[in-house]
Design an enzyme around this catalytic site. Structure first.
Site, PDB file in Angstrom:
ATOM      1  CD1 TRP A  22       0.358   0.446   3.345  1.00 16.90           C
ATOM      2  CD2 TRP A  22      -0.301  -1.677   3.080  1.00 16.90           C
ATOM      3  NE1 TRP A  22       0.806  -0.262   4.435  1.00 16.90           N
ATOM      4  CE2 TRP A  22       0.410  -1.573   4.305  1.00 16.90           C
ATOM      5  CE3 TRP A  22      -0.811  -2.923   2.708  1.00 16.90           C
ATOM      6  CZ2 TRP A  22       0.625  -2.660   5.142  1.00 16.90           C
ATOM      7  CZ3 TRP A  22      -0.597  -4.001   3.551  1.00 16.90           C
ATOM      8  CH2 TRP A  22       0.109  -3.872   4.749  1.00 16.90           C
ATOM      9  CD  GLU A  35      -2.685   3.523   8.060  1.00 16.23           C
ATOM     10  OE1 GLU A  35      -2.854   3.364   9.291  1.00 16.23           O
ATOM     11  OE2 GLU A  35      -1.573   3.477   7.520  1.00 16.23           O
ATOM     12  CD  GLN A  40      -6.614  -2.459  18.749  1.00 15.04           C
ATOM     13  OE1 GLN A  40      -5.986  -3.302  19.365  1.00 15.04           O
ATOM     14  NE2 GLN A  40      -6.712  -1.209  19.152  1.00 15.04           N
ATOM     15  CB  THR A  41      -4.457  -6.271  12.383  1.00 17.86           C
ATOM     16  OG1 THR A  41      -5.821  -6.449  12.745  1.00 17.86           O
ATOM     17  CG2 THR A  41      -3.995  -7.476  11.569  1.00 17.86           C
ATOM     18  CG  LEU A  78      -8.275  -9.331   9.858  1.00 21.89           C
ATOM     19  CD1 LEU A  78      -8.593  -8.156   8.941  1.00 21.89           C
ATOM     20  CD2 LEU A  78      -6.885  -9.165  10.448  1.00 21.89           C
ATOM     21  CE1 TYR A 116      -1.018   6.333  12.758  1.00 22.31           C
ATOM     22  CE2 TYR A 116      -2.829   4.812  12.357  1.00 22.31           C
ATOM     23  CZ  TYR A 116      -1.517   5.188  12.161  1.00 22.31           C
ATOM     24  OH  TYR A 116      -0.710   4.440  11.355  1.00 22.31           O
ATOM     25  CG  ASP A 134       1.268   4.431  15.419  1.00 20.34           C
ATOM     26  OD1 ASP A 134       2.285   5.048  15.834  1.00 20.34           O
ATOM     27  OD2 ASP A 134       1.345   3.481  14.622  1.00 20.34           O
ATOM     28  CB  CYS A 188      12.085   2.374  19.149  1.00 17.08           C
ATOM     29  SG  CYS A 188      12.097   3.066  20.816  1.00 17.08           S
ATOM     30  CB  CYS A 195      19.547   0.531  22.558  1.00 24.88           C
ATOM     31  SG  CYS A 195      17.938   0.839  23.337  1.00 24.88           S
TER      32      CYS A 195
END
Length: 336
Positions: A22, A35, A40-41, A78, A116, A134, A188, A195
């Site tokens: 995408w 999006e 949640q996926t 899903l 978001y 997010d 991160c 790090c």
């Protein structure tokens, strides 16, 4: 420090950004669809669903023209099925509008679209200079700048939104937003942050102060509730009984076998018992966001159809795949 952060992040993204389908298009529909699916996926799971949706519904008009059952069936597995229902409604909104909205407020007005998602779609598809914040962004900013304001408070949301907007290069908004997401998702990390070798390590407050594992801060507010369910799969001459779950509860619009909760199933002509039912599995655990479900599964084989409450229908067992079902019910059927 702010300019160093943005420059270093964009440089890192140019080398390490994820190759996602995408991102190879400016088609607002395809971007918006990705999006919604990725709410949640995980990307690894969501990618396959996005590809299937794009094949079945290549444009917003085809999605809007589909039935809710078709959309739910394709979404099956899903979870968080309100996303699928909202996706369908929003597609109809867009068709009625005559075009995909190209302003932040217009995108934000679509069903199921929050701050978001509106910022992400707007910046990716139309280059709108809006920061998309997010969970990944909260984490990166909290650690790099050493911010311990809880991210799930009104003050925290304001602090992080203002900071993300301040860091955003207006002419590279989409690229910067993607860079922030990818950096949080692959570098991160929530646990086991990489790090060593991080381009921001020398100026990261959390790393310098040994607080990487402590940030971001999130207040614990929601109490996890437990709920018990009993499901009875009735098999009668190659048919079974199912019903569609109604509004106001989990799994709205999805189909399930006979469900019993808080005791026996009471019918018009008395109480329907479970004589002859065979236990298939007990205390099957299924975790949702704010609750834990414990389900018992039974199989009841009959030679004559019992009377069923309103809303139940008989279907051939071979047709079960045509009905969208919660993952918990899929597990039941796998056991059978």
């Amino acid at each position: 420090m702010n300019s160093t952060f943005s420059t270093s992040l964009l440089r890192w993204f140019a080398l390490h950004g994820r190759d996602l389908p995408w991102r190879d298009t400016n088609d607002a529909y395809a971007i918006w669809l990705s999006e919604i699916i990725l709410q949640q996926t995980r990307v690894e799971q969501g990618r396959a669903y996005w590809e299937r949706f794009m094949v079945r519904f290549p444009d917003v008009a085809s999605l809007a023209a589909a039935s809710e059952d078709e959309v739910l069936r394709l979404w099956q597995g899903l979870g968080y099925y309100s996303r699928a229902r909202n996706l369908h409604t929003a597609a109809q909104q867009i068709v009625k509008l005559g075009h995909f909205p190209c302003t932040y407020d217009g995108i934000r007005a679509l069903k199921g679209v929050g701050d978001y998602t509106a910022a992400a779609v707007g910046s990716f598809a139309f280059g709108l200079p809006v920061a998309a914040v997010d969970g990944n962004v909260y984490r990166v900013l909290a650690r790099y700048f050493g911010i311990d304001t809880p991210i799930n408070t009104a003050e925290g949301k304001r602090v992080f939104a203002d900071l993300a907007s301040e860091l955003l290069p207006p002419k590279e908004a989409g690229t910067f937003n993607q860079a922030m997401m990818d950096f949080g998702a692959t570098q991160c990390l929530p646990k086991g942050a990489r790090c060593d070798g991080c381009p921001l390590a020398e100026t990261c407050v959390a790393r310098c102060e040994g607080r990487v594992a402590d940030l971001p801060v999130k207040l614990k507010k929601t109490k996890i509730q437990q709920r018990r369910l009993v499901y009875i799969y009735i098999r009668c001459n190659g048919e079974t009984a199912i019903h569609r779950r109604g509004a106001g509860d989990i799994w709205q619009g999805l189909w399930e076998p006979v469900a019993v909760e808080n005791g026996e199933w009471c019918m018009e002509n008395g109480t329907w018992g479970m004589n002859g039912a065979v236990l298939v599995a007990k205390d099957v655990k299924h975790v949702l966001t704010h609750r834990i479900l414990l389900a018992d599964f039974f199989l009841l084989e009959l030679t004559a159809k019992p009377a069923l409450p309103d809303g139940y229908i008989w279907i051939p067992e071979s047709a079960l795949d045509d009905y969208a079902k919660p993952r918990l019910i899929e597990r039941f059927l796998e056991l059978l």
